[in-house]
Design a protein around this motif. Structure first.
Motif, PDB file in Angstrom:
ATOM      1  N   ASP A 134       0.836  -1.222   0.000  1.00  0.00           N
ATOM      2  CA  ASP A 134       0.000   0.000   0.000  1.00  0.00           C
ATOM      3  C   ASP A 134       0.863   1.262   0.000  1.00  0.00           C
ATOM      4  OD1 ASP A 134      -2.347  -1.282  -0.111  1.00  0.00           O
ATOM      5  OD2 ASP A 134      -2.870  -1.027   2.034  1.00  0.00           O
ATOM      6  N   ARG A 135       1.856   1.255   0.836  1.00  0.00           N
ATOM      7  CA  ARG A 135       2.735   2.437   0.945  1.00  0.00           C
ATOM      8  C   ARG A 135       3.444   2.724  -0.382  1.00  0.00           C
ATOM      9  NH1 ARG A 135       8.068   3.328   4.568  1.00  0.00           N
ATOM     10  NH2 ARG A 135       8.287   5.538   3.982  1.00  0.00           N
ATOM     11  N   MET A 136       3.955   1.585  -0.993  1.00  0.00           N
ATOM     12  CA  MET A 136       4.638   1.750  -2.271  1.00  0.00           C
ATOM     13  C   MET A 136       3.664   2.318  -3.329  1.00  0.00           C
ATOM     14  SD  MET A 136       6.918  -1.726  -2.287  1.00  0.00           S
ATOM     15  CE  MET A 136       7.514  -1.615  -3.946  1.00  0.00           C
ATOM     16  N   GLY A 137       2.416   1.821  -3.257  1.00  0.00           N
ATOM     17  CA  GLY A 137       1.380   2.325  -4.209  1.00  0.00           C
ATOM     18  C   GLY A 137       1.151   3.816  -4.036  1.00  0.00           C
ATOM     19  N   ARG A 138       1.100   4.243  -2.741  1.00  0.00           N
ATOM     20  CA  ARG A 138       0.876   5.677  -2.479  1.00  0.00           C
ATOM     21  C   ARG A 138       2.017   6.530  -3.047  1.00  0.00           C
ATOM     22  NH1 ARG A 138      -0.785   4.049   2.617  1.00  0.00           N
ATOM     23  NH2 ARG A 138       1.070   4.894   3.619  1.00  0.00           N
ATOM     24  N   ILE A 139       3.248   5.994  -2.852  1.00  0.00           N
ATOM     25  CA  ILE A 139       4.411   6.753  -3.356  1.00  0.00           C
ATOM     26  C   ILE A 139       4.310   6.941  -4.873  1.00  0.00           C
ATOM     27  CG2 ILE A 139       6.916   6.592  -3.729  1.00  0.00           C
ATOM     28  CD1 ILE A 139       7.048   5.228  -0.926  1.00  0.00           C
ATOM     29  N   THR A 140       4.045   5.855  -5.568  1.00  0.00           N
ATOM     30  CA  THR A 140       4.004   5.944  -7.039  1.00  0.00           C
ATOM     31  C   THR A 140       2.823   6.789  -7.514  1.00  0.00           C
ATOM     32  OG1 THR A 140       2.887   3.815  -7.058  1.00  0.00           O
ATOM     33  CG2 THR A 140       5.244   3.806  -7.559  1.00  0.00           C
ATOM     34  N   ALA A 141       1.682   6.677  -6.752  1.00  0.00           N
ATOM     35  CA  ALA A 141       0.496   7.475  -7.154  1.00  0.00           C
ATOM     36  C   ALA A 141       0.791   8.976  -7.085  1.00  0.00           C
ATOM     37  CB  ALA A 141      -0.681   7.132  -6.249  1.00  0.00           C
ATOM     38  N   SER A 142       1.423   9.386  -5.974  1.00  0.00           N
ATOM     39  CA  SER A 142       1.729  10.834  -5.855  1.00  0.00           C
ATOM     40  C   SER A 142       2.741  11.282  -6.905  1.00  0.00           C
ATOM     41  CB  SER A 142       2.224  11.171  -4.443  1.00  0.00           C
ATOM     42  OG  SER A 142       3.420  10.510  -4.206  1.00  0.00           O
ATOM     43  N   LEU A 143       3.665  10.397  -7.243  1.00  0.00           N
ATOM     44  CA  LEU A 143       4.638  10.714  -8.283  1.00  0.00           C
ATOM     45  C   LEU A 143       3.940  10.903  -9.633  1.00  0.00           C
ATOM     46  CD1 LEU A 143       7.737  10.968  -8.533  1.00  0.00           C
ATOM     47  CD2 LEU A 143       7.752   8.620  -9.335  1.00  0.00           C
ATOM     48  N   ARG A 144       2.936   9.994  -9.883  1.00  0.00           N
ATOM     49  CA  ARG A 144       2.214  10.082 -11.161  1.00  0.00           C
ATOM     50  C   ARG A 144       1.416  11.399 -11.257  1.00  0.00           C
ATOM     51  NH1 ARG A 144      -0.236   5.425 -10.941  1.00  0.00           N
ATOM     52  NH2 ARG A 144      -2.271   6.230 -10.333  1.00  0.00           N
ATOM     53  N   SER A 145       0.756  11.665 -10.140  1.00  0.00           N
ATOM     54  CA  SER A 145      -0.047  12.899 -10.171  1.00  0.00           C
ATOM     55  C   SER A 145       0.838  14.144 -10.301  1.00  0.00           C
ATOM     56  CB  SER A 145      -0.923  13.012  -8.920  1.00  0.00           C
ATOM     57  OG  SER A 145      -0.144  13.373  -7.814  1.00  0.00           O
ATOM     58  N   PHE A 146       2.016  14.099  -9.735  1.00  0.00           N
ATOM     59  CA  PHE A 146       2.946  15.232  -9.856  1.00  0.00           C
ATOM     60  C   PHE A 146       3.402  15.413 -11.309  1.00  0.00           C
ATOM     61  CE2 PHE A 146       7.210  17.037  -9.744  1.00  0.00           C
ATOM     62  CZ  PHE A 146       6.965  18.210  -9.041  1.00  0.00           C
ATOM     63  N   ALA A 147       3.660  14.238 -11.932  1.00  0.00           N
ATOM     64  CA  ALA A 147       4.174  14.296 -13.304  1.00  0.00           C
ATOM     65  C   ALA A 147       3.108  14.694 -14.308  1.00  0.00           C
ATOM     66  CB  ALA A 147       4.752  12.939 -13.688  1.00  0.00           C
ATOM     67  N   ARG A 148       1.809  14.529 -13.923  1.00  0.00           N
ATOM     68  CA  ARG A 148       0.729  14.813 -14.870  1.00  0.00           C
ATOM     69  C   ARG A 148       0.661  16.329 -15.193  1.00  0.00           C
ATOM     70  NH1 ARG A 148      -3.964  13.044 -11.911  1.00  0.00           N
ATOM     71  NH2 ARG A 148      -4.397  15.245 -11.549  1.00  0.00           N
ATOM     72  N   ARG A 149       0.349  16.632 -16.443  1.00  0.00           N
ATOM     73  CA  ARG A 149       0.178  18.054 -16.829  1.00  0.00           C
ATOM     74  C   ARG A 149      -1.090  18.631 -16.223  1.00  0.00           C
ATOM     75  NH1 ARG A 149       2.934  20.273 -21.313  1.00  0.00           N
ATOM     76  NH2 ARG A 149       4.301  18.744 -22.263  1.00  0.00           N
TER      77      ARG A 149
END
Ligand code: ADP
Length: 633
Positions: A459-474
């Protein structure tokens, strides 16, 4: 509408006044002088032409009346010669007996009555009167010696005797016509007819004619004006006077000179004479001028003079002179008035032209300015187009930069992310290995506990990647974000660094809805908090304050740290792209630039403050979606 004032500038006063003053000073006397001169000229001209016309008229009158005088005189010229034919006269001259005398006396008496002469008488060659028509009168000529008379002397010499004289017996004036009576070529006696010419004078007086007849001596013998009678028309020498006195031609009358006040010779036989009106008072005022025209009378040595009064003519000439002067004054006045009017019109025209010129200039200027404005408008339009293009380019570049910044942040974060993920992965590997062994041993409880831990780690790893994805999104410029969520997301993204830093976090803001894309707000906060963490690396007790306040429809979030602060030189370049003080790959110098541009794109701003207590405070100001205050978190 304003006109150019220089167009109406008045002439300098000194230059404008001088000619006008001169004109005002000299014009009236000049006009008066000209009036007088023209008046005089009019007077003279009128008098001159008047005299000429009077002269022509007078010439006719002169001719007429002179002829009348001539015919009056010539009427009797034949009479004395008639006696030559009378035999009784010859007999008397041959033999002067009383019978013969009486016969001739009677004859002469009858002849005199019929011819209406004054007297007819016959003299012998010695000048004695032998017979006369007035033999009955007491003052009869009979027996008188008239040999001294010039007419006798002429006649006895065979010449016609013409003589005007005053009778020596009765002092009566008369015209004597004498004729030498011839017999066989020899003069035997003289016949004389005395004629009175007063009838002529009366005729002149009746006709209101001023005329006189002067004889060969220049003595006026006949005159319409009795006062002029027996006056000399020309000066008489003393000898002549004496001779005339002796001849008793004019009896004892003093032969005074007819003295005119002025005498002006105009032509042959034409003179202008001025006589005093009253013989006693000799003054210029009462003088009467005459046009005197003289003509010799044929068959006599006499002259006939016609006097035409110039009074009326003079009056007429004065009137003409006054008329000319007045007409000139009128013309001068009209000319002055016309000139003044012309000047007024010229001034008005000049003013109108100046106004027109000013208008034209104004219109030209307006046209020029309009074309200038049009040109600058066109320039502005093209600048606006260029700006829009540049804005578009900038926006695209900004987006690119945001994206680049994100990628840079991702790159930056990749180490910590790898670290974040490696830890759970290593734990997962150990736990999964252990779980397999616990399952083989049949230790199900321990295995299930491990699997739970594995789930949490995933779960924690998922949260990390999710926030990274949202940051990278335009993201985009519009949107709405929750400040509280954005802060939480940013803190989570920076979770690993925060945990190791021993940071003390102070939250003093409200969870406002602000007008910005959620991801962009998170990105700004990651940058600001990340920079604060970097600045506080050397700080033993790092502290971060997140403080907020609503001001004028905006929400201002202060992100303050107690880090090393920013030196004066770095302050100038903080928001410049790629400005960084961080060594190596740690800093890209895009964080603040991007954050500021993202804030500005939504109508907000990003500023910096340098608190006196130390550290740095970044102030993020964003428009509130709902300006109503919300309860603090
Ligand atoms: P980067 O972080 O990649 O250097 P930034 O634009 O985010 O780029 O920051 C530019 C520079 O501003 C940093 O290198 C740093 O020197 C300075 N800086 C930013 N935030 C702080 C802060 N809170 N305290 C001190 N310095 C700061």
């Amino acid at each position: 509408m304003k006109c150019d004032p220089t167009l109406y500038r008045a002439a300098p006063p000194s230059l404008a006044v001088k000619p006008r003053l001169i004109r005002h000073l000299f014009l009236p006397p000049l006009i008066i002088l000209l009036m007088l001169a023209l008046g005089l000229l009019g007077f003279w001209t009128s008098e001159h032409y008047g005299i000429r016309s009077l002269g022509e008229n007078g010439q006719r009158q002169l001719e007429l009346h002179a002829r009348a005088v001539e015919s009056e005189i010539s009427k009797y010229t034949y009479l004395p010669s008639l006696l030559e034919l009378e035999s009784s006269v010859s007999q008397l001259l041959a033999e002067p007996s009383p019978e013969h005398r009486q016969a001739v006396n009677n004859y002469l008496e009858g002849l005199n009555r019929r011819s209406r002469s004054r007297a007819i008488y016959v003299m012998d060659t010695t000048g004695r009167v032998l017979a006369t028509s007035n033999w009955r009168d007491v003052d009869s000529y009979l027996g008188e010696d008239l040999s001294f008379r010039a007419y006798f002397q002429n006649a006895v010499r065979g010449q016609p005797g013409r003589f005007y004289g005053i009778g020596s017996t009765n002092g009566e004036p008369g015209y004597y016509l004498a004729h030498g009576l011839e017999e066989q070529g020899k003069i035997i006696g003289v016949a004389v007819v005395k004629v009175r010419l007063e009838a002529l004078e009366e005729r002149w007086q009746r006709a209101r004619l001023e005329a006189f007849v002067s004889d060969e001596n220049g003595i006026i013998i006949l005159s319409s004006d009795p006062a002029r009678r027996l006056k000399a028309v020309r000066p008489l020498s003393d000898d002549t006077k004496e001779r005339l006195a002796r001849s008793l031609q004019y009896y004892w009358f003093p032969l005074n000179e007819l003295e005119p006040l002025a005498r002006e010779r105009l032509a042959e036989g034409v003179e202008k004479l001025t006589f005093p009106a009253n013989a006693e008072v000799v003054s210029d005022d009462e003088a009467i001028s005459y046009l005197s025209q003289t003509r010799p009378l044929s068959d006599t040595p006499w002259n006939f003079t016609l006097l035409t009064p110039l009074q009326d003519l003079r009056r007429e000439a004065i009137n003409q002179g006054i008329l000319v002067a007045v007409a000139f004054a009128l013309v001068a006045f009209l000319l002055i008035a016309w000139n003044e009017r012309r000047k007024v019109i010229a001034t008005r025209l000049a003013a109108r032209e100046a106004l027109q010129e000013a208008n034209n200039q104004l219109e030209r200027r307006i046209t020029e300015r309009t074309s200038d404005l049009r040109a600058s408008n066109e320039r502005l339009k093209s600048q606006i187009r260029e700006r829009r293009l540049a804005e578009g380019t900038l926006r695209r570049a900004q987006d690119e930069l945001v994206q680049a910044g994100k990628l840079a942040a991702i790159g930056q974060m990749s180490t910590s992310i790898a670290h974040e993920l490696n830890q759970p992965l290593a734990a997962l590997r150990t736990l999964s290995g252990n779980t397999v062994r616990f399952l083989e041993r049949g230790q199900l409880d321990t295995a299930s506990a491990n699997l739970k831990t594995i789930n949490e780690l995933i779960d924690r790893m998922g949260r990390i990647t999710a926030s990274l994805r949202s940051f990278a999104r335009r993201g985009d410029d519009k949107g709405q974000a929750s400040l509280g969520k954005a802060v939480d997301a940013a803190l989570q993204l920076l979770g690993a660094r925060l945990e190791n830093s021993g940071l003390q976090l102070h939250r003093a803001f409200t969870d406002e809805q602000v007008s910005i894309d959620q991801t962009r707000l998170e990105q700004i906060l990651v940058n600001l908090i990340g920079n604060a963490l970097d600045a506080m690396q050397a700080q033993a007790a790092p502290q971060l304050w997140l403080e907020g306040e609503a001001v004028d429809g905006k929400y201002r979030l202060h992100v303050r740290d107690n880090g090393h602060g920013i030196d004066a030189e770095a302050r100038k370049h903080l928001f410049e792209p790629f400005f960084t003080t961080k060594p190596g790959e740690q800093g890209l110098g895009l964080g603040l630039t991007l954050s500021a541009s993202l804030a500005a794109a939504t109508g907000g701003s990003l500023g910096v403050e340098h608190p006196a207590s130390g550290g740095t405070a970044f102030v993020l100001s964003l428009p509130l979606v709902s300006p109503l205050p919300v309860e603090p978190i």
